[in-house]
Design a protein around this motif. Sequence first.
Motif, PDB file in Angstrom:
ATOM      1  N   GLY A  14       2.864 -12.641   3.521  1.00 53.58           N
ATOM      2  CA  GLY A  14       3.589 -11.796   2.571  1.00 53.58           C
ATOM      3  C   GLY A  14       4.090 -10.580   3.329  1.00 53.58           C
ATOM      4  N   MET A  15       5.405 -10.579   3.636  1.00 56.53           N
ATOM      5  CA  MET A  15       5.949  -9.624   4.602  1.00 56.53           C
ATOM      6  C   MET A  15       6.346  -8.281   4.003  1.00 56.53           C
ATOM      7  SD  MET A  15       8.336 -11.983   6.973  1.00 56.53           S
ATOM      8  CE  MET A  15       9.509 -12.329   5.700  1.00 56.53           C
ATOM      9  N   GLY A  16       6.168  -8.157   2.693  1.00 56.85           N
ATOM     10  CA  GLY A  16       6.601  -6.930   2.037  1.00 56.85           C
ATOM     11  C   GLY A  16       7.933  -7.133   1.343  1.00 56.85           C
ATOM     12  N   SER A  37      15.156 -14.632   8.058  1.00 56.15           N
ATOM     13  CA  SER A  37      15.023 -13.187   7.855  1.00 56.15           C
ATOM     14  C   SER A  37      16.390 -12.515   7.798  1.00 56.15           C
ATOM     15  CB  SER A  37      14.139 -12.561   8.944  1.00 56.15           C
ATOM     16  OG  SER A  37      14.565 -12.943  10.219  1.00 56.15           O
ATOM     17  N   ALA A  38      17.331 -12.992   8.621  1.00 53.40           N
ATOM     18  CA  ALA A  38      18.667 -12.400   8.606  1.00 53.40           C
ATOM     19  C   ALA A  38      19.347 -12.646   7.257  1.00 53.40           C
ATOM     20  CB  ALA A  38      19.516 -12.986   9.738  1.00 53.40           C
ATOM     21  N   LEU A  46       6.636 -15.717   3.760  1.00 51.91           N
ATOM     22  CA  LEU A  46       7.166 -16.750   4.653  1.00 51.91           C
ATOM     23  C   LEU A  46       6.039 -17.658   5.150  1.00 51.91           C
ATOM     24  CD1 LEU A  46       9.801 -15.460   7.222  1.00 51.91           C
ATOM     25  CD2 LEU A  46       9.066 -17.810   7.020  1.00 51.91           C
ATOM     26  N   VAL A  55       8.677 -10.696  -0.547  1.00 49.91           N
ATOM     27  CA  VAL A  55       9.036 -11.927   0.168  1.00 49.91           C
ATOM     28  C   VAL A  55       7.851 -12.434   0.991  1.00 49.91           C
ATOM     29  CG1 VAL A  55      10.599 -12.954   1.876  1.00 49.91           C
ATOM     30  CG2 VAL A  55      11.436 -11.148   0.348  1.00 49.91           C
ATOM     31  N   VAL A  61       1.442  -7.512   2.775  1.00 49.75           N
ATOM     32  CA  VAL A  61       1.147  -6.317   3.573  1.00 49.75           C
ATOM     33  C   VAL A  61       1.387  -5.017   2.801  1.00 49.75           C
ATOM     34  CG1 VAL A  61       1.508  -7.374   5.840  1.00 49.75           C
ATOM     35  CG2 VAL A  61       3.455  -6.377   4.640  1.00 49.75           C
ATOM     36  N   THR A  74      -1.921 -12.643   6.122  1.00 46.06           N
ATOM     37  CA  THR A  74      -0.946 -13.008   5.100  1.00 46.06           C
ATOM     38  C   THR A  74       0.471 -13.107   5.679  1.00 46.06           C
ATOM     39  OG1 THR A  74       0.006 -12.421   2.954  1.00 46.06           O
ATOM     40  CG2 THR A  74      -0.561 -10.598   4.418  1.00 46.06           C
ATOM     41  N   ILE A 121      17.722 -13.126   4.257  1.00 47.31           N
ATOM     42  CA  ILE A 121      17.032 -12.378   3.202  1.00 47.31           C
ATOM     43  C   ILE A 121      17.377 -10.896   3.230  1.00 47.31           C
ATOM     44  CG2 ILE A 121      14.745 -11.573   2.455  1.00 47.31           C
ATOM     45  CD1 ILE A 121      13.666 -14.298   3.234  1.00 47.31           C
ATOM     46  N   ARG A 122      17.608 -10.361   4.435  1.00 47.45           N
ATOM     47  CA  ARG A 122      17.826  -8.915   4.474  1.00 47.45           C
ATOM     48  C   ARG A 122      19.278  -8.510   4.223  1.00 47.45           C
ATOM     49  NH1 ARG A 122      18.853  -6.495  10.402  1.00 47.45           N
ATOM     50  NH2 ARG A 122      20.345  -8.079  10.957  1.00 47.45           N
TER      51      ARG A 122
END
Lengths: 157, 88
Positions: A60-62, A123-124, A67, A65, A94, A58, A126-127
């Motif tokens: 689905g990174m947690g 990622s930068a 990607l 979210v 995850v 997956t 989103i976080r």
Amino acid sequence: MKLTDLVSRESVVGDILSTDKKGALRELVEALRVARKPAGFKTTEVLGALMKREKMGTTGMGGGVALPHAKVEKISALYGALGRSKAGVDFGAVDGEKVHLIFMLVSPPVEADEHLAVLKRVSAGIRLPNMSKFLRAAKDSKAIWDLLREMDQSVGA
Amino acid sequence: MAEKTVTIQNRHGLHVRPATQLAELAGKFKSPVTIVKDGQEVSARSIIELLTLAAAHGTELRIKAEGPDAAEAVDAIQKLIDGRFGLE
């Protein structure tokens, strides 16, 4: 590459209606096709490539979210789309949580460094503090796209 | 406190799949693990944080852990990275 270059204003889907992975991805792929009209882009082919990648594990990174991404031979540029689901999509993430933000990337076979640079950019963004919360709560797709612009400004070049 | 330096050896670097494997492995240990690249330090348990490193083939990373099973955590992550995440 800026997120607002990657994801055009019309490639933002403010309300993903499907709650299953394939349905949600289909909505995003269709939005991307209509918005960007990429040459050589076939919805079934792109959707198939994305689902094939999901079967390897997956994206689905947690934290709500996902990607999803895939390489497609025939397209000539890197395209992104962003979908927001209020109800949440069952992505097999995850952390077992439903996914509310789907950042989809479709690229021609690119160099590894370029792929990593795009992943870093996304990622930068989103976080950033509260960013995923703001994206989830945004009024509509225009408000979501404005947040993308903010992400670009905060993350820098 | 345990620390080791490793080099990313798989061709495509730390993209989503290896980052996911690394985060899942790090999450199995009690000790928090961090990964350092050129002074940028991120939690090994977060896929999103790991992706911000954009660690390409040949990149040197420092694995750091502190806690009851720190040494085991660092060893396990070193093996995963040295084993090219089982991808090649």
